[in-house]
Design an enzyme around this catalytic site. Structure first.
Site, mmCIF file in Angstrom:
data_model
loop_
_atom_site.group_PDB
_atom_site.id
_atom_site.type_symbol
_atom_site.label_atom_id
_atom_site.label_comp_id
_atom_site.label_asym_id
_atom_site.label_seq_id
_atom_site.Cartn_x
_atom_site.Cartn_y
_atom_site.Cartn_z
ATOM 1 C CD GLU A 292 39.901 -29.303 -17.121
ATOM 2 O OE1 GLU A 292 40.426 -28.192 -17.334
ATOM 3 O OE2 GLU A 292 39.168 -29.890 -17.927
ATOM 4 C CB CYS B 190 44.872 -22.190 -12.709
ATOM 5 S SG CYS B 190 43.200 -21.799 -13.253
ATOM 6 C CB CYS C 242 30.385 -23.745 -14.013
ATOM 7 S SG CYS C 242 30.043 -22.038 -13.499
ATOM 8 C CB CYS D 127 30.035 -18.347 -19.631
ATOM 9 S SG CYS D 127 29.783 -17.577 -18.013
ATOM 10 C CB CYS E 11 33.049 -21.226 -20.317
ATOM 11 S SG CYS E 11 33.775 -22.140 -18.947
ATOM 12 N N GLY F 72 34.349 -23.846 -12.458
ATOM 13 C CA GLY F 72 33.389 -23.414 -11.448
ATOM 14 C C GLY F 72 33.431 -21.940 -11.139
ATOM 15 C CD GLU F 73 31.425 -17.137 -10.057
ATOM 16 O OE1 GLU F 73 32.027 -17.023 -11.138
ATOM 17 O OE2 GLU F 73 31.604 -16.360 -9.101
ATOM 18 C CB SER G 293 38.481 -15.252 -11.538
ATOM 19 O OG SER G 293 37.810 -14.906 -12.730
ATOM 20 C CB SER H 229 34.601 -13.071 -16.157
ATOM 21 O OG SER H 229 35.606 -13.839 -15.550
ATOM 22 C CG LEU H 230 33.191 -6.242 -18.082
ATOM 23 C CD1 LEU H 230 32.189 -6.275 -16.944
ATOM 24 C CD2 LEU H 230 34.045 -4.982 -17.978
ATOM 25 C CG HIS H 231 34.058 -12.204 -20.897
ATOM 26 N ND1 HIS H 231 35.425 -12.254 -20.995
ATOM 27 C CD2 HIS H 231 33.724 -13.104 -19.930
ATOM 28 C CE1 HIS H 231 35.895 -13.144 -20.130
ATOM 29 N NE2 HIS H 231 34.891 -13.663 -19.477
ATOM 30 C CG ASN I 288 41.987 -21.675 -24.878
ATOM 31 O OD1 ASN I 288 42.731 -22.008 -25.789
ATOM 32 N ND2 ASN I 288 42.363 -21.607 -23.618
ATOM 33 C CB CYS J 168 38.159 -22.672 -17.895
ATOM 34 S SG CYS J 168 36.772 -22.850 -16.854
HETATM 35 N N1 SAH Z 1 33.900 -18.729 -12.959
HETATM 36 C C1 SAH Z 1 34.932 -17.773 -12.815
HETATM 37 C C2 SAH Z 1 36.325 -18.357 -12.790
HETATM 38 C C3 SAH Z 1 36.612 -19.489 -13.735
HETATM 39 S S1 SAH Z 1 36.656 -19.099 -15.445
HETATM 40 C C4 SAH Z 1 34.799 -16.705 -13.893
HETATM 41 O O1 SAH Z 1 34.057 -16.897 -14.832
HETATM 42 O O2 SAH Z 1 35.458 -15.688 -13.766
HETATM 43 C C5 SAH Z 1 38.189 -18.195 -15.602
HETATM 44 C C6 SAH Z 1 38.243 -17.265 -16.786
HETATM 45 O O3 SAH Z 1 38.350 -18.006 -18.005
HETATM 46 C C7 SAH Z 1 37.004 -16.387 -16.947
HETATM 47 O O4 SAH Z 1 37.384 -15.059 -17.205
HETATM 48 C C8 SAH Z 1 36.323 -17.004 -18.121
HETATM 49 O O5 SAH Z 1 35.452 -16.124 -18.741
HETATM 50 C C9 SAH Z 1 37.493 -17.429 -18.956
HETATM 51 N N2 SAH Z 1 37.174 -18.418 -19.989
HETATM 52 C C10 SAH Z 1 36.288 -19.421 -19.929
HETATM 53 N N3 SAH Z 1 36.273 -20.114 -21.097
HETATM 54 C C11 SAH Z 1 37.187 -19.534 -21.906
HETATM 55 C C12 SAH Z 1 37.629 -19.789 -23.235
HETATM 56 N N4 SAH Z 1 37.116 -20.784 -23.952
HETATM 57 N N5 SAH Z 1 38.576 -18.988 -23.763
HETATM 58 C C13 SAH Z 1 39.103 -17.975 -23.021
HETATM 59 N N6 SAH Z 1 38.733 -17.683 -21.775
HETATM 60 C C14 SAH Z 1 37.779 -18.458 -21.207
HETATM 61 FE FE1 SF4 Z 2 31.349 -20.849 -15.000
HETATM 62 FE FE2 SF4 Z 2 33.357 -19.080 -15.192
HETATM 63 FE FE3 SF4 Z 2 32.907 -20.908 -17.130
HETATM 64 FE FE4 SF4 Z 2 31.193 -18.903 -16.787
HETATM 65 S S1 SF4 Z 2 33.335 -18.739 -17.409
HETATM 66 S S2 SF4 Z 2 30.650 -21.036 -17.092
HETATM 67 S S3 SF4 Z 2 31.236 -18.681 -14.595
HETATM 68 S S4 SF4 Z 2 33.533 -21.322 -15.055
#
Ligand code: SAH
Ligand code: SF4
Length: 357
Positions: A90, A104, A111, A115, A118, A161-162, A191, A214-216, A290, A333
């Site tokens: 995407e 983006c 990935c 997480c 995601c 992806g990461e 990121s 990405s801390l969360h 999301n 994502c």
């Molecule tokens: N892998 C990298 C970059 C891609 S994800 C990373 O994790 O940082 C980009 C951002 O989208 C990250 O901060 C991720 O935690 C966030 N993200 C993933 N799924 C999401 C969702 N369902 N709702 C909101 N943010 C999300």
């Molecule tokens: Fe991969 Fe980033 Fe999604 Fe985590 S948030 S699964 S690192 S794409």
């Protein structure tokens, strides 16, 4: 077929020399590709027809094949591309009122980080993208914008992806965004989920590219429950690497915090986060979740978002609430891919009729 975007200027010159073309054709072709950013050989007016025909027959301007495209009410464009081996990735283009046009882009098909909230993490890992496949996602948007008299101004490596798991290809793509597409380092953001050794390596690159982590969650227990990689790289190690990055580069960094109602939007988490980031030159991007098919959580209500941001400000930490763009077109994502794949390969009836979904 030779993908011309995969060739350096020297390799392009070698190819044209082998074809018996004079040396100046390299510069002409390069100019059409990267400065004029045309999408077809026919548009390359100062090249002889015979050369354009040979280019069409033996080469291609990019390998990404558009599978699905959606445009959101807010103007966000989401694309699903098919790669030569059938993998789907995407890319999203966000247009802002202030002339900013941000792409983006993805760095992997799927990935491996898993997480839980995601959509990409829920699919698992297929493969790394090549630097050209990463670069071309931005190039395609740049081309389309150019055709309508606009310019791509920013790129974020925040798609599927990461990026730090595919470090070399991601960095190579970033270098090409700067050199070949003319996007300034300060307009590029990478990121990461928090791969500590790669944050340290990135700090030594001497690039002005922005770093987002990405801390969360602000405690190991809660972060590990959302981001399994936290079991390998603890918060303490992660925050130490972030301090090192800020000290080495002199740059402010960004943390991303996806707000999940009742999970990481509590007053306790906000205070713990405030203390965790004490003394670190940073900024927090707060993004309401999301919702995705494989995760039960819901986005935080607006009152809770405001309370979270206000608590951070008590600690002197600037936080911005990011609007969820393209929400109506599954622009989160990995969400469009999972939606399209689900439609093509329906799940068993049993699952579909589960009232809990
Ligand atoms: N892998 C990298 C970059 C891609 S994800 C990373 O994790 O940082 C980009 C951002 O989208 C990250 O901060 C991720 O935690 C966030 N993200 C993933 N799924 C999401 C969702 N369902 N709702 C909101 N943010 C999300
Ligand atoms: Fe991969 Fe980033 Fe999604 Fe985590 S948030 S699964 S690192 S794409």
């Amino acid at each position: 077929m030779i993908d011309l975007y995969a060739l350096s200027v020297d390799k392009l010159g070698e190819m044209l020399a082998q074809w018996g073309e004079p040396g100046f054709r390299t510069k002409q072709l390069w100019d059409w590709m990267y400065n004029q950013r045309v999408a077809s050989f026919d548009a390359m007016m100062n090249l002889p027809k015979s050369l354009r025909d040979r280019l069409s027959a033996e080469t291609t301007l990019g390998v990404l094949e558009l599978d699905t495209e959606r445009t959101s009410q807010d103007g966000t464009i989401k694309r699903l591309y098919k790669l030569p081996d059938g993998q789907l990735i995407e890319s999203v283009l966000m247009e802002y009122d202030d002339e900013r046009r941000t792409a983006c882009i993805s760095t992997q098909a799927g990935c491996a980080m898993g997480c839980v909230f995601c959509a990409t993490g829920q699919m698992g890992f297929a493969r790394h993208l090549t630097s050209t496949e990463i670069f071309e996602q931005a190039m395609y948007f740049a081309r389309d914008l150019e055709a309508e008299g606009n310019r791509l101004s920013n790129v974020v490596l925040m798609g599927m992806g990461e990026p730090f798991h595919n470090y070399d290809a991601s960095l190579e793509a970033i270098r090409r965004l700067m050199s070949d597409l003319g996007i300034g380092a300060r307009h590029i953001t990478i990121s990461t989920v928090g791969l500590v050794p790669m944050i340290k390596r990135f700090a030594d690159e001497g690039l002005q590219v922005k770093l987002a982590v990405s801390l969360h969650a602000a405690t190991d227990d809660e972060r590990s429950a959302l981001l399994p990689i936290n079991k390998k790289y603890s918060l303490q190690d992660l925050i130490a690497a972030c301090h090192e990055y800020v000290e080495k580069t002199g740059r402010r960094m960004t943390f991303e915090w996806t707000l999940i109602q009742g999970e990481n939007d509590t007053a306790v988490q906000a205070h713990t986060l405030g203390r965790l980031l004490n003394g670190l030159h940073c900024h927090v991007n707060v993004i309401p979740l999301n919702p995705t098919g494989g995760f039960m959580g819901t986005p935080s209500a607006s009152g809770r978002i405001d309370a979270f941001v206000n608590t951070l400000s008590e600690y002197g930490i600037p936080a911005t609430v990011r609007i969820r763009r393209g929400i109506d077109i599954a622009a989160g994502c990995g969400q469009l891919k999972s939606e399209v794949t689900r439609r093509e390969r329906p799940r068993p009836v049993q699952e579909d009729s589960d009232p809990a979904r």
